[in-house]
Design an enzyme around this catalytic site. Structure first.
Site, PDB file in Angstrom:
ATOM      1  N   GLY A  10       0.560  -0.943  -0.223  1.00  0.00           N
ATOM      2  CA  GLY A  10       0.102   0.452  -0.100  1.00  0.00           C
ATOM      3  C   GLY A  10       0.312   1.549  -0.294  1.00  0.00           C
ATOM      4  O   GLY A  10       1.730   1.119  -0.156  1.00  0.00           O
ATOM      5  N   ILE A  12       1.742   3.393   2.073  1.00  0.00           N
ATOM      6  CA  ILE A  12       2.912   3.955   2.992  1.00  0.00           C
ATOM      7  C   ILE A  12       3.516   2.860   3.258  1.00  0.00           C
ATOM      8  O   ILE A  12       4.035   2.792   3.599  1.00  0.00           O
ATOM      9  CB  ILE A  12       2.040   4.303   4.556  1.00  0.00           C
ATOM     10  N   ASP A  58      -6.125 -12.737   2.643  1.00  0.00           N
ATOM     11  CA  ASP A  58      -7.245 -12.022   3.128  1.00  0.00           C
ATOM     12  C   ASP A  58      -6.095 -12.647   5.532  1.00  0.00           C
ATOM     13  O   ASP A  58      -6.888 -13.321   5.611  1.00  0.00           O
ATOM     14  CB  ASP A  58      -8.190 -12.404   3.563  1.00  0.00           C
ATOM     15  N   SER A 125      -4.083   7.153  14.464  1.00  0.00           N
ATOM     16  CA  SER A 125      -4.408   8.372  13.088  1.00  0.00           C
ATOM     17  C   SER A 125      -4.638   9.320  14.243  1.00  0.00           C
ATOM     18  O   SER A 125      -5.020   8.936  15.326  1.00  0.00           O
ATOM     19  CB  SER A 125      -5.555   8.080  12.295  1.00  0.00           C
ATOM     20  N   TYR A 150     -14.399   4.457  11.302  1.00  0.00           N
ATOM     21  CA  TYR A 150     -12.980   3.829  11.041  1.00  0.00           C
ATOM     22  C   TYR A 150     -11.931   4.460  11.954  1.00  0.00           C
ATOM     23  O   TYR A 150     -10.547   3.810  12.576  1.00  0.00           O
ATOM     24  CB  TYR A 150     -12.595   4.313  10.036  1.00  0.00           C
ATOM     25  N   LYS A 154      -9.434   2.646  15.408  1.00  0.00           N
ATOM     26  CA  LYS A 154      -8.401   3.399  15.275  1.00  0.00           C
ATOM     27  C   LYS A 154      -7.811   3.497  16.922  1.00  0.00           C
ATOM     28  O   LYS A 154      -6.860   2.610  17.532  1.00  0.00           O
ATOM     29  CB  LYS A 154      -7.641   4.733  14.865  1.00  0.00           C
ATOM     30  N   ASN A 200      -9.071  12.255  -0.319  1.00  0.00           N
ATOM     31  CA  ASN A 200      -8.126  12.856   0.439  1.00  0.00           C
ATOM     32  C   ASN A 200      -7.694  13.873  -0.815  1.00  0.00           C
ATOM     33  O   ASN A 200      -7.858  13.547  -2.258  1.00  0.00           O
ATOM     34  CB  ASN A 200      -6.848  12.191   0.341  1.00  0.00           C
TER      35      ASN A 200
HETATM   36  C1  WQD Z   1      -8.419  17.586   4.027  1.00  0.00           C
HETATM   37  C2  WQD Z   1      -8.691  18.672   3.867  1.00  0.00           C
HETATM   38  C3  WQD Z   1     -10.899  18.533   3.169  1.00  0.00           C
HETATM   39  C4  WQD Z   1     -11.120  16.517  -0.090  1.00  0.00           C
HETATM   40  C5  WQD Z   1      -8.268  11.314   6.165  1.00  0.00           C
HETATM   41  C6  WQD Z   1      -8.981  10.607   6.946  1.00  0.00           C
HETATM   42  C7  WQD Z   1      -7.659  10.536   8.245  1.00  0.00           C
HETATM   43  C8  WQD Z   1      -6.545   9.768   7.444  1.00  0.00           C
HETATM   44  C9  WQD Z   1      -5.705  11.070   6.187  1.00  0.00           C
HETATM   45  C10 WQD Z   1      -6.333   8.030   7.218  1.00  0.00           C
HETATM   46  C11 WQD Z   1     -10.214  18.288   4.305  1.00  0.00           C
HETATM   47  C12 WQD Z   1     -10.120  19.216   2.554  1.00  0.00           C
HETATM   48  C13 WQD Z   1     -10.724  16.847   0.633  1.00  0.00           C
HETATM   49  C14 WQD Z   1     -11.385  17.462  -0.772  1.00  0.00           C
HETATM   50  C15 WQD Z   1     -11.527  19.691  -0.282  1.00  0.00           C
HETATM   51  N1  WQD Z   1      -6.237   9.148   6.640  1.00  0.00           N
HETATM   52  N2  WQD Z   1     -10.976  18.676   1.027  1.00  0.00           N
HETATM   53  N3  WQD Z   1     -11.629  18.382  -1.047  1.00  0.00           N
HETATM   54  O1  WQD Z   1     -10.448  14.585   6.336  1.00  0.00           O
HETATM   55  O2  WQD Z   1      -8.124  15.202   6.536  1.00  0.00           O
HETATM   56  O3  WQD Z   1      -7.957  12.665   6.931  1.00  0.00           O
HETATM   57  O4  WQD Z   1      -6.710  11.220   5.424  1.00  0.00           O
HETATM   58  O5  WQD Z   1      -5.898   8.286   8.345  1.00  0.00           O
HETATM   59  O6  WQD Z   1      -8.074   9.722   8.985  1.00  0.00           O
HETATM   60  O7  WQD Z   1      -9.367  10.646   7.980  1.00  0.00           O
HETATM   61  O8  WQD Z   1      -8.020  14.440   4.667  1.00  0.00           O
HETATM   62  O9  WQD Z   1      -7.427  15.514   2.464  1.00  0.00           O
HETATM   63  O10 WQD Z   1      -9.423  13.499   3.508  1.00  0.00           O
HETATM   64  O11 WQD Z   1      -8.735  16.141   3.801  1.00  0.00           O
HETATM   65  O12 WQD Z   1     -11.556  20.407   0.662  1.00  0.00           O
HETATM   66  O13 WQD Z   1     -11.588  16.131  -2.700  1.00  0.00           O
HETATM   67  O14 WQD Z   1      -8.879  18.992   2.124  1.00  0.00           O
HETATM   68  O15 WQD Z   1     -12.305  19.187   3.872  1.00  0.00           O
HETATM   69  O16 WQD Z   1      -9.782  20.208   5.230  1.00  0.00           O
HETATM   70  P1  WQD Z   1      -8.423  14.084   6.341  1.00  0.00           P
HETATM   71  P2  WQD Z   1      -8.644  14.937   2.841  1.00  0.00           P
END
Ligand code: WQD
Length: 338
Positions: A10, A12, A58, A125, A150, A154, A200
């Site tokens: 994956g 990371i 799995d 996380s 989720y 954690k 993300n």
């Molecule tokens: C970052 C910022 C969005 C997409 C998540 C998981 C966390 C970890 C990391 C696993 C936020 C904004 C995002 C888009 C946007 N994952 N955004 N438009 O939510 O901080 O964390 O990923 O461990 O557990 O919750 O990351 O990249 O989704 O969002 O405006 O199309 O970007 O609102 O402010 P997040 P993200």
């Protein structure tokens, strides 16, 4: 020393395998390829010259986990990345998340507990903090009620490990609370391979930049922050991978009185969504097409790490700037789309 890396193909996981091999560790990967591609093995080989042993199965199949450990009796540590990680999906399919993220963890702990001495590193996380009361966030910030299954996996995963370590003195464990991992290996041999539409921010930005996506939606600019958009701590995935090696070395040395510790992994700097967009525009020389839309359910306003503990205890500090991380993400996007 032989280390098992679950989810090692994956995002990371693969970057961590590279850093482990560079440090002379023998690596065995288990991955079910549900969110990774076997060709990542070639990328790792191209970087380090060593192809890790890889087994596809799995981990929810307990008999396969037991059989694996009976064949690999010389494994001294596990870095456990394999888990489901889509916040939204976890709301719809909680049992899938509890089985995959917690059931599997108990199988690994049962196997490690049988050994004379063993080490475990757990992917946690910053989501466990929810909206923390103050910034930067330290490891003793209160754990807030999880906003998704989720996030709960954690929190509960950390508790399962803590409780196991209390009664298993020969097992040492570290939970690493990741902030927001971004970027790709500078060799552009490995990087993030999001399945479907990226949830993300950074992969959505680079896919918009390359023309795969029409426009980025910015989820709200009415937050109580300087520019109104949410703030996060974006950390280069290679910096994050190096932190895993630092954590493993601490466990192997076994100097710490505690046999369970927690560390925040971030840069210590907060960046807003608009900061990230500007970073992309600087490193790519392209104007990003985006529009501000309504807030996304469940987003916290601000989250960035106090990195003192990892800096001093692990002797690790993130080295890359936001622009360097963003450039690596953009270079990777261009490579895989051409
Ligand atoms: C970052 C910022 C969005 C997409 C998540 C998981 C966390 C970890 C990391 C696993 C936020 C904004 C995002 C888009 C946007 N994952 N955004 N438009 O939510 O901080 O964390 O990923 O461990 O557990 O919750 O990351 O990249 O989704 O969002 O405006 O199309 O970007 O609102 O402010 P997040 P993200």
């Amino acid at each position: 020393m032989k280390i098992l890396v679950t989810g090692g193909l994956g995002f990371i996981g693969s970057h961590t395998v590279v850093e482990l091999q560079k440090e002379g560790f023998d690596v065995v990967i288990i991955d079910d390829l549900s969110n990774a591609e076997e060709k990542v093995l070639d990328g790792i080989l191209n970087i380090t010259g060593k192809k890790p042993v890889f087994e596809q199965f799995d981990l929810r199949d307990k008999s396969k986990v037991e059989n694996f450990f009976s064949r690999h009796t010389d494994i001294e540590g596990v870095i456990h990345f394999a888990a489901s990680k889509a916040v939204g999906e976890s709301v719809e399919k909680p049992l899938l998340y509890y089985e995959n993220n917690l059931g599997v963890l108990t199988y690994l702990l049962q196997e490690l507990s049988k050994k004379g001495k063993a080490s475990l590193i757990f992917s946690s996380s910053c989501t466990v903090y929810g909206q923390a009361d103050s910034m930067p966030i330290t490891e003793d910030a209160p754990i807030k009620p999880a906003e998704s299954p989720y996030g709960n996996t954690k929190q509960v995963g950390e508790e399962i490990i803590r409780d196991t370590c209390k009664v298993t003195p020969h097992l040492s464990a570290i939970a690493l609370r990741y902030f927001n991992p971004i970027g790709a290996h500078p060799s552009v041999e490995i990087g993030e391979l999001p399945v479907g539409v990226p949830q993300n921010l950074v992969p959505f930005i680079t896919q918009t930049g390359i023309g795969m996506r029409e426009q980025l939606s910015v989820y709200g600019d009415d937050y109580p922050t300087e520019d109104g958009t949410c703030i996060r701590d974006y950390i280069h995935v290679v910096d994050l991978a190096k932190a895993h090696v630092a954590a493993l070395r601490r466990l192997v040395k076994d100097e710490n009185g505690e046999n369970y510790e927690v560390f925040n992994l971030g840069t210590g700097t907060g960046s807003s969504v608009l900061d990230v967009i500007k970073s992309f525009e600087r490193v790519s020389g392209k104007k990003l097409n985006y529009k501000v839309v309504s807030r996304r359910e469940g987003d916290v306003i601000e989250a960035y790490a106090d990195t003192q503990k990892a800096n001093t205890v692990l002797g690790w500090k993130a080295q890359s700037t936001l622009d360097e991380a963003m450039k690596s993400a953009w270079d990777w996007e261009q490579k895989i789309r051409n």
